[in-house]
Write a protein that holds these residues in place. Sequence first.
Motif, PDB file in Angstrom:
ATOM      1  N   MET A   1       0.848  -1.173   0.000  1.00 54.04           N
ATOM      2  CA  MET A   1       0.000   0.000   0.000  1.00 54.04           C
ATOM      3  C   MET A   1       0.895   1.237   0.000  1.00 54.04           C
ATOM      4  SD  MET A   1      -2.940   0.934   2.798  1.00 54.04           S
ATOM      5  CE  MET A   1      -1.978   0.516   4.225  1.00 54.04           C
ATOM      6  N   ALA A   2       0.688   2.069  -0.992  1.00 52.61           N
ATOM      7  CA  ALA A   2       1.492   3.286  -1.116  1.00 52.61           C
ATOM      8  C   ALA A   2       1.045   4.313  -0.096  1.00 52.61           C
ATOM      9  CB  ALA A   2       1.354   3.848  -2.522  1.00 52.61           C
ATOM     10  N   ASP A   3       2.007   5.012   0.478  1.00 50.94           N
ATOM     11  CA  ASP A   3       1.707   6.048   1.447  1.00 50.94           C
ATOM     12  C   ASP A   3       1.384   7.343   0.715  1.00 50.94           C
ATOM     13  OD1 ASP A   3       1.488   7.445   3.848  1.00 50.94           O
ATOM     14  OD2 ASP A   3       3.611   7.997   3.805  1.00 50.94           O
ATOM     15  N   LYS A   4       0.171   7.835   0.882  1.00 48.07           N
ATOM     16  CA  LYS A   4      -0.227   9.100   0.274  1.00 48.07           C
ATOM     17  C   LYS A   4      -0.460  10.097   1.393  1.00 48.07           C
ATOM     18  CE  LYS A   4      -3.774   7.475  -2.120  1.00 48.07           C
ATOM     19  NZ  LYS A   4      -4.964   7.487  -2.942  1.00 48.07           N
ATOM     20  N   SER A   5       0.142  11.263   1.274  1.00 46.86           N
ATOM     21  CA  SER A   5      -0.111  12.283   2.282  1.00 46.86           C
ATOM     22  C   SER A   5      -1.541  12.789   2.096  1.00 46.86           C
ATOM     23  CB  SER A   5       0.903  13.428   2.150  1.00 46.86           C
ATOM     24  OG  SER A   5       0.761  14.059   0.903  1.00 46.86           O
ATOM     25  N   LEU A   6      -2.097  13.350   3.142  1.00 50.94           N
ATOM     26  CA  LEU A   6      -3.484  13.782   3.105  1.00 50.94           C
ATOM     27  C   LEU A   6      -3.760  14.790   2.001  1.00 50.94           C
ATOM     28  CD1 LEU A   6      -4.418  13.991   6.884  1.00 50.94           C
ATOM     29  CD2 LEU A   6      -5.112  12.291   5.207  1.00 50.94           C
ATOM     30  N   ASP A   7      -2.800  15.663   1.734  1.00 50.34           N
ATOM     31  CA  ASP A   7      -3.038  16.676   0.708  1.00 50.34           C
ATOM     32  C   ASP A   7      -3.048  16.097  -0.709  1.00 50.34           C
ATOM     33  OD1 ASP A   7      -0.292  16.214   0.713  1.00 50.34           O
ATOM     34  OD2 ASP A   7       0.208  18.289   0.243  1.00 50.34           O
ATOM     35  N   ARG A   8      -2.714  14.845  -0.869  1.00 50.51           N
ATOM     36  CA  ARG A   8      -2.762  14.204  -2.187  1.00 50.51           C
ATOM     37  C   ARG A   8      -3.930  13.242  -2.314  1.00 50.51           C
ATOM     38  NH1 ARG A   8       3.548  13.045  -3.550  1.00 50.51           N
ATOM     39  NH2 ARG A   8       4.175  15.224  -3.466  1.00 50.51           N
ATOM     40  N   ARG A   9      -4.691  13.074  -1.277  1.00 49.29           N
ATOM     41  CA  ARG A   9      -5.825  12.143  -1.312  1.00 49.29           C
ATOM     42  C   ARG A   9      -7.052  12.743  -1.987  1.00 49.29           C
ATOM     43  NH1 ARG A   9      -5.324   7.399   1.370  1.00 49.29           N
ATOM     44  NH2 ARG A   9      -3.465   7.220   2.619  1.00 49.29           N
ATOM     45  N   ILE A  10      -7.202  14.042  -1.941  1.00 48.37           N
ATOM     46  CA  ILE A  10      -8.338  14.723  -2.559  1.00 48.37           C
ATOM     47  C   ILE A  10      -7.822  15.554  -3.720  1.00 48.37           C
ATOM     48  CG2 ILE A  10     -10.268  16.316  -2.201  1.00 48.37           C
ATOM     49  CD1 ILE A  10     -10.420  13.648  -0.565  1.00 48.37           C
ATOM     50  N   VAL A  11      -8.400  15.321  -4.890  1.00 48.16           N
ATOM     51  CA  VAL A  11      -7.961  16.015  -6.098  1.00 48.16           C
ATOM     52  C   VAL A  11      -9.162  16.617  -6.825  1.00 48.16           C
ATOM     53  CG1 VAL A  11      -5.912  14.553  -6.403  1.00 48.16           C
ATOM     54  CG2 VAL A  11      -8.058  13.905  -7.499  1.00 48.16           C
ATOM     55  N   ARG A  12      -8.854  17.607  -7.660  1.00 49.12           N
ATOM     56  CA  ARG A  12      -9.855  18.199  -8.552  1.00 49.12           C
ATOM     57  C   ARG A  12      -9.275  18.142  -9.956  1.00 49.12           C
ATOM     58  NH1 ARG A  12     -13.070  22.883  -5.390  1.00 49.12           N
ATOM     59  NH2 ARG A  12     -14.554  22.493  -7.055  1.00 49.12           N
ATOM     60  N   THR A  13     -10.022  17.548 -10.856  1.00 44.54           N
ATOM     61  CA  THR A  13      -9.610  17.438 -12.247  1.00 44.54           C
ATOM     62  C   THR A  13     -10.780  17.927 -13.100  1.00 44.54           C
ATOM     63  OG1 THR A  13      -8.409  15.437 -11.600  1.00 44.54           O
ATOM     64  CG2 THR A  13      -8.630  15.856 -13.962  1.00 44.54           C
ATOM     65  N   PRO A  14     -10.564  18.952 -13.931  1.00 41.57           N
ATOM     66  CA  PRO A  14     -11.682  19.554 -14.664  1.00 41.57           C
ATOM     67  C   PRO A  14     -12.542  18.568 -15.461  1.00 41.57           C
ATOM     68  CG  PRO A  14      -9.703  20.867 -14.955  1.00 41.57           C
ATOM     69  CD  PRO A  14      -9.294  19.622 -14.230  1.00 41.57           C
ATOM     70  N   ASP A  15     -11.946  17.560 -16.067  1.00 45.99           N
ATOM     71  CA  ASP A  15     -12.709  16.655 -16.926  1.00 45.99           C
ATOM     72  C   ASP A  15     -13.166  15.363 -16.235  1.00 45.99           C
ATOM     73  OD1 ASP A  15     -10.076  15.835 -16.735  1.00 45.99           O
ATOM     74  OD2 ASP A  15      -9.963  15.099 -18.787  1.00 45.99           O
ATOM     75  N   ILE A  16     -13.021  15.279 -14.917  1.00 45.90           N
ATOM     76  CA  ILE A  16     -13.479  14.104 -14.173  1.00 45.90           C
ATOM     77  C   ILE A  16     -14.453  14.564 -13.093  1.00 45.90           C
ATOM     78  CG2 ILE A  16     -12.800  12.159 -12.709  1.00 45.90           C
ATOM     79  CD1 ILE A  16     -10.084  12.182 -14.126  1.00 45.90           C
ATOM     80  N   CYS A  17     -15.622  13.964 -13.077  1.00 42.69           N
ATOM     81  CA  CYS A  17     -16.672  14.289 -12.088  1.00 42.69           C
ATOM     82  C   CYS A  17     -17.022  15.781 -12.103  1.00 42.69           C
ATOM     83  CB  CYS A  17     -16.277  13.836 -10.690  1.00 42.69           C
ATOM     84  SG  CYS A  17     -16.062  12.056 -10.518  1.00 42.69           S
ATOM     85  N   GLY A  18     -16.982  16.368 -13.265  1.00 46.58           N
ATOM     86  CA  GLY A  18     -17.335  17.779 -13.385  1.00 46.58           C
ATOM     87  C   GLY A  18     -16.416  18.713 -12.623  1.00 46.58           C
TER      88      GLY A  18
END
Length: 102
Positions: A1-18
């Motif tokens: 399991m890769a360690d992801k810091s909290l600030d990388r767990r939530i993302v916004r991408t214009p063409d995904i999920c609006g």
Amino acid sequence: MADKSLDRRIVRTPDICGGKPRIAGHRITVQNIAIWHDRLGWDADEIASEYDLELADIYAALAYYFVHREEIDQSIREGKAFVEEMRRKTSSKLEEKLQGKT
């Protein structure tokens, strides 16, 4: 399991999920997590288990939600209003059949 810091767990991408904030690597939005948790009463373990997510993903989404609550709650209200408007404008084929209109 890769360690992801909290600030990388939530993302916004214009063409995904609006462009809505979502859990990185998934199409599950912070808004989804907020609805399941606050409105449906699911706890973090239930959500993580149901959608094969890490608990840290759920807690990161909830933390994001509480920081941006007004914006996300407004998006939820707008979504509900849109659905209601579409229901008013669009006839139900089943309802028409039950009423003998077809």
